[in-house]
Scaffold this active site. Structure first.
Site, mmCIF file in Angstrom:
data_model
loop_
_atom_site.group_PDB
_atom_site.id
_atom_site.type_symbol
_atom_site.label_atom_id
_atom_site.label_comp_id
_atom_site.label_asym_id
_atom_site.label_seq_id
_atom_site.Cartn_x
_atom_site.Cartn_y
_atom_site.Cartn_z
ATOM 1 C CD GLU A 105 -40.527 -92.821 12.634
ATOM 2 O OE1 GLU A 105 -40.619 -93.712 13.504
ATOM 3 O OE2 GLU A 105 -41.478 -92.073 12.334
ATOM 4 C CE1 TYR A 149 -43.209 -97.445 12.892
ATOM 5 C CE2 TYR A 149 -41.073 -96.933 13.864
ATOM 6 C CZ TYR A 149 -42.341 -96.535 13.484
ATOM 7 O OH TYR A 149 -42.745 -95.234 13.660
ATOM 8 C CG ASP A 196 -45.617 -97.434 16.175
ATOM 9 O OD1 ASP A 196 -46.781 -97.821 15.888
ATOM 10 O OD2 ASP A 196 -45.360 -96.242 16.434
#
Length: 335
Positions: free
Chosen positions: A36, A117, A135
């Protein structure tokens, strides 16, 4: 079609159509976290080889915490946004010192480089907690499905929709990690920018923008970036042994910790081989570079902060701008 039916349709579509990606294999907290961070403002195709090399060198959070920052930057070199790598290293040290990964959103948000996020993605994908994400891909899907205008409440409205969906999905028996990845996958593929492929979309029947024939208009464009123009003039010094003299950028400098060409012209006696001009984009910076290429018969003594490096395999952290120029130097001026 009810909300639960829509989300089931999305989950079934994802199960059939999802791309095979290395971080989806064994989605541990560590692997999801690394992926991520790498995927922030970076395309999937670019991240895949970096992820595999990074995990090969740092297979655990302990290995990452113990590694020198220079080694972390070297494995990151070329991905850009180098604060991400430094924050990974600092966060790994904090996690090891604590003795465990955070188990909730508040704990993750205390770590360097973790925003709303990223915390939601880690908790939902790795731990199946019903945490929302937002996102760019999810933003595009939700703004089209619900026809959310880009106003002062744009982000807040989309976060509310995302939280509502992940909780509704959990009540319907859909794992949060599956639902959130399905939303991201949909935004990256069928519901991409420009003209979306609505005919194949599992949410087409409930998409308000499609019903109005305005799906390509959502989300409305952001304000254009204000570019910062940067001009650099550097000196690439080669010796007869196939080495290049580089310097490490110091703390406080832009791109600190990366290696680059010299700022000062070499002493008298160096032979000019030519001049290379290049242009690069780094976040909000448009960088124009002039790189003077020199050759010296005898290697200059490396001063503090500089080092002679193999031109063929520079085992230091080089930014993408320096890498591109160095490839041209190898092709044009190798001994």
């Amino acid at each position: 079609m009810s909300v639960s039916e829509s989300l089931q349709s999305l989950a079934w579509w994802f199960d059939r159509q999802k791309r095979v990606l290395p971080w989806r294999d064994r989605p541990t907290v560590y692997r999801v976290w690394i992926s991520e961070i790498m995927l922030q403002q970076t395309q999937v195709a670019t991240v895949v080889p970096y992820f595999e090399r990074f995990l090969g060198r740092f297979p655990s959070v302990e290995a990452l915490a113990e590694a020198p920052e220079s080694e972390v930057l070297r494995l990151w070199a070329g991905l850009g946004y180098y604060s991400r790598a430094r924050n990974l290293k600092r966060a790994a040290e904090a996690i090891v010192a604590e003795g465990r990964f955070p188990h909730d959103r508040a704990g993750w948000l205390e770590l360097p480089g973790i925003g709303e996020y990223t915390a939601g993605a880690i908790l939902s994908i790795a731990l199946d907690q019903p945490e929302a994400i937002l996102d760019g891909n999810v933003e595009r899907v939700l703004s089209r499905v619900f026809r959310v205008e880009r106003d002062a409440l744009f982000k807040a409205t989309l976060w509310k929709r995302s939280r509502s969906w992940v909780r509704a999905g959990a009540r319907a028996g859909i794992r949060p990690g599956v639902l959130n990845q399905a939303l991201m996958e949909l935004g990256a593929t069928l519901c991409a920018r420009g003209r979306p492929r609505c005919e194949a979309c599992p949410l087409a029947r409930v998409c308000r923008a499609r019903k109005a024939g305005r799906q390509a208009e959502y989300p409305s464009p952001k304000k254009p970036k204000a570019w910062i123009l940067v001009r650099e003039e550097l000196h690439c010094v080669l010796d007869r042994r196939g080495r290049v003299l580089l310097r490490e950028r110091r703390p406080g400098e832009w791109r600190a910790g990366l290696w680059d060409f010299l700022e000062a012209r070499p002493p008298r006696g160096a032979v000019s081989l030519g001049l290379l001009e290049s242009r690069h984009v780094v976040t909000r910076h448009k960088v124009s570079r002039l790189t003077h290429v020199w050759r010296v018969d005898r290697a200059l003594k490396a001063r503090s902060g500089t080092r002679w490096i193999s031109l063929e395999e520079p085992e230091v952290a080089l930014g993408s701008a320096a890498r591109k120029v160095l490839r041209r130097v190898r092709d044009m001026f190798r001994p």
